[in-house]
Scaffold this motif. Structure first.
Motif, PDB file in Angstrom:
ATOM      1  N   LEU A 154     -68.523  -1.186  34.230  1.00  0.00           N
ATOM      2  CA  LEU A 154     -69.754  -1.978  34.310  1.00  0.00           C
ATOM      3  C   LEU A 154     -69.517  -3.294  35.034  1.00  0.00           C
ATOM      4  O   LEU A 154     -68.590  -4.020  34.695  1.00  0.00           O
ATOM      5  N   ARG A 155     -70.373  -3.587  35.995  1.00  0.00           N
ATOM      6  CA  ARG A 155     -70.305  -4.900  36.647  1.00  0.00           C
ATOM      7  C   ARG A 155     -71.246  -5.843  35.933  1.00  0.00           C
ATOM      8  O   ARG A 155     -72.405  -5.477  35.668  1.00  0.00           O
ATOM      9  N   GLU A 156     -70.771  -7.044  35.638  1.00  0.00           N
ATOM     10  CA  GLU A 156     -71.675  -8.030  35.034  1.00  0.00           C
ATOM     11  C   GLU A 156     -72.823  -8.262  36.003  1.00  0.00           C
ATOM     12  O   GLU A 156     -72.644  -8.286  37.210  1.00  0.00           O
ATOM     13  N   ILE A 219     -60.518  -6.900  48.020  1.00  0.00           N
ATOM     14  CA  ILE A 219     -61.047  -8.260  48.205  1.00  0.00           C
ATOM     15  C   ILE A 219     -59.944  -9.180  48.741  1.00  0.00           C
ATOM     16  O   ILE A 219     -60.162  -9.931  49.696  1.00  0.00           O
ATOM     17  N   PHE A 253     -67.155  -4.144  48.558  1.00  0.00           N
ATOM     18  CA  PHE A 253     -66.005  -4.978  48.172  1.00  0.00           C
ATOM     19  C   PHE A 253     -65.172  -5.402  49.375  1.00  0.00           C
ATOM     20  O   PHE A 253     -63.956  -5.489  49.314  1.00  0.00           O
ATOM     21  N   LEU A 254     -65.871  -5.653  50.468  1.00  0.00           N
ATOM     22  CA  LEU A 254     -65.202  -6.169  51.669  1.00  0.00           C
ATOM     23  C   LEU A 254     -65.833  -7.494  52.082  1.00  0.00           C
ATOM     24  O   LEU A 254     -65.842  -7.825  53.259  1.00  0.00           O
ATOM     25  N   HIS A 255     -66.388  -8.221  51.117  1.00  0.00           N
ATOM     26  CA  HIS A 255     -66.983  -9.525  51.449  1.00  0.00           C
ATOM     27  C   HIS A 255     -65.941 -10.611  51.220  1.00  0.00           C
ATOM     28  O   HIS A 255     -65.508 -10.823  50.086  1.00  0.00           O
ATOM     29  N   GLY A 261     -63.013 -13.506  40.614  1.00  0.00           N
ATOM     30  CA  GLY A 261     -62.892 -14.078  39.270  1.00  0.00           C
ATOM     31  C   GLY A 261     -63.492 -13.113  38.271  1.00  0.00           C
ATOM     32  O   GLY A 261     -63.563 -11.910  38.519  1.00  0.00           O
ATOM     33  N   CYS A 264     -62.661  -9.255  34.389  1.00  0.00           N
ATOM     34  CA  CYS A 264     -61.918  -8.000  34.591  1.00  0.00           C
ATOM     35  C   CYS A 264     -60.814  -8.080  35.628  1.00  0.00           C
ATOM     36  O   CYS A 264     -59.647  -7.847  35.303  1.00  0.00           O
ATOM     37  N   PHE A 324     -68.808 -16.868  38.281  1.00  0.00           N
ATOM     38  CA  PHE A 324     -67.861 -16.188  39.180  1.00  0.00           C
ATOM     39  C   PHE A 324     -68.567 -15.275  40.167  1.00  0.00           C
ATOM     40  O   PHE A 324     -67.982 -14.850  41.158  1.00  0.00           O
ATOM     41  N   LYS A 325     -69.834 -14.981  39.895  1.00  0.00           N
ATOM     42  CA  LYS A 325     -70.674 -14.225  40.826  1.00  0.00           C
ATOM     43  C   LYS A 325     -72.126 -14.395  40.376  1.00  0.00           C
ATOM     44  O   LYS A 325     -72.366 -14.905  39.269  1.00  0.00           O
ATOM     45  N   ARG A 414     -69.196 -18.468  50.560  1.00  0.00           N
ATOM     46  CA  ARG A 414     -69.719 -17.098  50.419  1.00  0.00           C
ATOM     47  C   ARG A 414     -70.328 -16.581  51.718  1.00  0.00           C
ATOM     48  O   ARG A 414     -70.936 -15.496  51.736  1.00  0.00           O
TER      49      ARG A 414
HETATM   50  C1  UDX Z   1     -65.716  -5.504  37.802  1.00  0.00           C
HETATM   51  C2  UDX Z   1     -65.844  -4.051  38.279  1.00  0.00           C
HETATM   52  O1  UDX Z   1     -66.673  -4.002  39.453  1.00  0.00           O
HETATM   53  C3  UDX Z   1     -66.379  -3.174  37.184  1.00  0.00           C
HETATM   54  O2  UDX Z   1     -66.418  -1.824  37.616  1.00  0.00           O
HETATM   55  C4  UDX Z   1     -65.432  -3.319  35.990  1.00  0.00           C
HETATM   56  O3  UDX Z   1     -65.663  -2.458  34.964  1.00  0.00           O
HETATM   57  C5  UDX Z   1     -65.412  -4.767  35.529  1.00  0.00           C
HETATM   58  O4  UDX Z   1     -64.943  -5.564  36.619  1.00  0.00           O
HETATM   59  P1  UDX Z   1     -67.336  -7.621  37.499  1.00  0.00           P
HETATM   60  O5  UDX Z   1     -66.101  -8.370  37.166  1.00  0.00           O
HETATM   61  O6  UDX Z   1     -68.513  -7.767  36.610  1.00  0.00           O
HETATM   62  O7  UDX Z   1     -67.021  -6.043  37.568  1.00  0.00           O
HETATM   63  O8  UDX Z   1     -67.831  -8.065  38.952  1.00  0.00           O
HETATM   64  P2  UDX Z   1     -67.687  -7.552  40.454  1.00  0.00           P
HETATM   65  O9  UDX Z   1     -69.033  -7.407  41.019  1.00  0.00           O
HETATM   66  O10 UDX Z   1     -66.781  -6.406  40.573  1.00  0.00           O
HETATM   67  O11 UDX Z   1     -67.009  -8.857  41.145  1.00  0.00           O
HETATM   68  C6  UDX Z   1     -65.737  -9.346  40.745  1.00  0.00           C
HETATM   69  C7  UDX Z   1     -65.326 -10.526  41.587  1.00  0.00           C
HETATM   70  O12 UDX Z   1     -65.030 -10.143  42.924  1.00  0.00           O
HETATM   71  C8  UDX Z   1     -66.379 -11.638  41.708  1.00  0.00           C
HETATM   72  O13 UDX Z   1     -65.737 -12.885  41.630  1.00  0.00           O
HETATM   73  C9  UDX Z   1     -66.972 -11.419  43.083  1.00  0.00           C
HETATM   74  O14 UDX Z   1     -67.509 -12.597  43.644  1.00  0.00           O
HETATM   75  C10 UDX Z   1     -65.745 -10.958  43.851  1.00  0.00           C
HETATM   76  N1  UDX Z   1     -66.079 -10.139  45.033  1.00  0.00           N
HETATM   77  C11 UDX Z   1     -66.668  -8.920  44.875  1.00  0.00           C
HETATM   78  C12 UDX Z   1     -65.745 -10.610  46.295  1.00  0.00           C
HETATM   79  O15 UDX Z   1     -65.214 -11.718  46.467  1.00  0.00           O
HETATM   80  N2  UDX Z   1     -66.022  -9.803  47.377  1.00  0.00           N
HETATM   81  C13 UDX Z   1     -66.593  -8.588  47.259  1.00  0.00           C
HETATM   82  O16 UDX Z   1     -66.799  -7.922  48.284  1.00  0.00           O
HETATM   83  C14 UDX Z   1     -66.940  -8.121  45.984  1.00  0.00           C
END
Ligand code: UDX
Length: 439
Positions: A154-156, A219, A253-255, A261, A264, A324-325, A414
Motif C-alpha cells: 500500500l502506498r500512503e 529512485i 518510480f523514475l522521478h 522518505g 517503508c 515525504f510525498k 520536485r
Molecule cells: C511504498 C511502496 O510504494 C508501497 O508499495 C509499500 O507497501 C510501502 O512503501 P509509500 O512509502 O507510501 O509506499 O510511498 P511511495 O509512493 O512509494 O513513495 C516513497 C518515496 O519515494 C517518497 O518519498 C516519494 O517522494 C519518493 N519517490 C517516489 C520519488 O522520489 N520518485 C519516484 O519516482 C517515486
C-alpha cells in the motif's frame, strides 16, 4: 462470508481491515490502544488517508466493520486473524519485531478453534517460522492453525485504491487449506482475475522486501543520473521519459527528486541489507541506494545554500511541503527534515507551509514558523524551496510569488515548476537534473 480480525489499527491494519470488510466479510479491527478504538467508534479516523473515511462509514453502516480493544475476544471469534502491528527500525537497522511477537503470543493464548494466522506487517524473512514456534510453544504442538504470510503493497495517499485494486496478492502458505481460505478472503479480486501468487512463507516475505528495495533502487538510480545530467547539460525528465517508454524499464518510480522518505523505503532497504549480512550475503546495490539517498538529501541542502550565495544567517527562507510525498501528513524520513536541520544550524529563520503536515513537523521542529497558506510562507522571503509535489504547488502562481518574495530565488526539488516561466520572471532557480538559471 468469513469472520476476520485485524490486530493493529495503524496505517496497514486500518486500510486492510476496511478493505476486507468492503469485500463482504465481517471484520473486527482490534488494538490494545483504547483511545484509538474510542476514536474509531466515534467516527474519527486517526490517520490521514484520502477516501478511507467513506469506505469505513459505508462498512460500519452495513454492519460488517467494527472496532474493539478486547483483543482476546476478537481473536476467539475469528476464522482468520491478520497481524498488522508496527515493525519500526531498531538501532542496528533491523526491524523491531517485539509487537509482532507479543501479538503472536496473545493469539496463541486465545486459540480456541482452527484459525488461519496471517502476517501483513513487513517482517524479515524467517519471521514466519519464529511466529509458528511461539504459537506452538504457548498453545501446544497440537494447536489447530495454519500460518500465512500476506504482505501489503500500500502506498500512503493511495492506500485504499491499492488495497481494493492491487496488481497482485501474495499468499505465502504451506497448507492448501489456508491458501483456499485466503483466496476466499480476496474473492472479489480473484473473480476479477487479479494474480494470486501462491508460494511458501519465506518467498512471500522476500517478495515484499525485494519489491520495495527495488523501487527505492530505481529512485536512487534516477537521482544519480539526474546529478550527472546537471554536469553534462542533459535533462533528466526527458531521459526518464525515454527510458520509461522501454517496456522493460517502465516510467514509474523514475522521478528524480530530493531522495525517498516515508515509513517503508528507508526502513525496508536497511532491513534488507541487515538481512543479507545476517545470512552471510551482500546486497551491494541496495547498500549503494541507501547511501545515494542520504547524499541526495544533503545535496538539496547544499544546493539551496549555494542559491542563497552561501549566506543564510538571519534570512527568512520558505519551505513549501513538509510531508515525504503528497496526500499524506507523514513526515517520517522526509527530505524536509535535512533541509530544516541544515537551515536552522546556519541561523536562518525557517518558515514552512504544508497543506496538512505542519503539526507533525512542529512536534519535531518547534522552532520553525508554521503558516497556513503558501502566500504567508513566502512573504519577504530570501529563498523558497519546494519539497513536496502537492497539486497546490504544481499550479503555483509564479507571478504572484515574484511579487511576494524579497529575493526571487527558488529551488524546485520536485521539478514541478515551469522553467520558462521562472526565466521569464527573472528568478534565480535550480532543480534536480535540469537546466538551472544562468545567474
Ligand atoms: C511504498 C511502496 O510504494 C508501497 O508499495 C509499500 O507497501 C510501502 O512503501 P509509500 O512509502 O507510501 O509506499 O510511498 P511511495 O509512493 O512509494 O513513495 C516513497 C518515496 O519515494 C517518497 O518519498 C516519494 O517522494 C519518493 N519517490 C517516489 C520519488 O522520489 N520518485 C519516484 O519516482 C517515486
Amino acid at each position: 462470508m468469513k469472520k476476520i480480525t485485524i490486530i493493529g489499527t495503524g496505517y496497514v491494519g486500518l486500510v486492510s481491515g476496511t478493505g476486507i470488510s468492503d469485500f463482504g466479510h465481517n471484520v473486527i479491527c482490534s488494538d490494545i490502544a483504547e483511545e484509538k478504538i474510542e476514536m474509531l467508534n466515534s467516527g474519527i479516523i486517526p490517520i490521514y488517508e484520502p477516501g478511507l473515511k467513506d469506505v469505513v462509514e459505508r462498512n460500519v453502516q452495513a454492519g460488517r466493520l467494527s472496532f474493539s480493544s478486547d483483543v482476546a475476544e476478537s481473536i476467539q471469534s475469528a476464522d482468520v486473524i491478520f497481524i498488522a502491528v508496527g515493525t519500526p527500525e531498531s538501532e542496528n537497522g533491523s526491524a523491531d519485531l517485539s509487537a509482532v511477537f507479543s501479538v503472536a503470543k496473545t493469539i496463541a493464548e486465545n486459540l480456541n478453534t482452527y484459525k488461519v494466522i496471517c502476517t501483513k506487517s513487513t517482517v524479515p524473512v524467517g519471521t514466519g517460522d519464529k511466529i509458528i514456534n511461539i504459537i506452538k510453544t504457548v498453545a501446544g504442538n497440537n494447536a489447530e492453525f495454519d500460518y500465512v504470510s500476506n504482505p501489503e503493497f500500500l502506498r500512503e495517499g493511495a492506500a485504499v485504491n491499492d488495497f481494493l485494486r492491487p496488481d497482485r496478492v501474495v499468499i505465502g502458505a504451506t497448507s492448501d487449506k489456508a491458501f483456499d481460505i485466503l483466496k476466499d478472503v480476496y474473492r472479489p479480486l480473484y473473480i476479477n482475475e487479479t494474480p494470486m501468487v501462491h508460494t511458501n512463507i519465506a518467498t512471500a516475505e522476500m517478495i515484499k522486501y525485494a519489491s520495495n528495495a527495488f523501487l527505492a533502487l530505481k529512485i536512487s538510480y534516477i537521482n544519480e543520473v539526474a546529478n550527472i545530467c546537471e554536469a553534462v547539460g542533459a535533462d533528466v525528465q526527458t531521459v526518464a521519459r525515454a527510458m520509461g517508454s522501454d517496456g522493460r524499464i517502465s516510467p514509474k518510480f523514475l522521478h528524480a527528486g530530493p531522495g525517498f522518505g516515508g515509513s517503508c523505503f528507508p526502513k525496508d532497504t536497511k532491513a534488507l541489507v541487515h538481512l543479507a549480512n545476517e545470512v552471510g550475503e551482500d546486497i551491494r546495490t541496495i547498500q549503494a541506494a541507501v547511501e545515494a539517498n542520504q547524499s541526495q538529501k544533503s545535496r538539496m541542502v547544499d544546493k539551496f545554500i549555494r542559491l542563497l550565495n552561501n549566506s543564510v544567517d538571519g534570512k527568512i527562507v520558505s519551505l513549501l511541503g513538509l510531508s515525504f510525498k503528497p496526500n499524506t501528513d507523514d513526515v517520517r524520513d522526509s527530505s524536509a527534515i535535512e533541509m530544516i536541520e541544515g537551515l536552522l544550524s546556519l541561523g536562518a529563520h525557517v518558515r514552512a507551509y504544508d497543506p496538512i503536515a505542519n503539526s507533525n513537523m512542529k512536534k519535531r521542529f518547534p522552532l520553525v514558523e508554521y503558516v497556513d497558506n503558501w502566500q504567508s510562507a513566502v512573504k519577504d522571503s530570501s529563498g523558497v524551496v519546494i519539497l513536496t509535489e502537492w497539486n497546490e504547488f504544481r499550479g503555483l502562481d509564479l507571478q504572484e510569488l515574484a511579487t511576494l518574495v524579497k529575493e526571487k530565488i527558488v529551488l524546485d526539488t520536485r521539478n514541478i515548476l515551469s522553467m520558462n516561466e521562472l526565466y521569464r520572471l527573472e528568478f534565480t532557480f535550480d532543480n534536480v537534473g535540469r537546466k538551472k538559471s544562468d545567474r
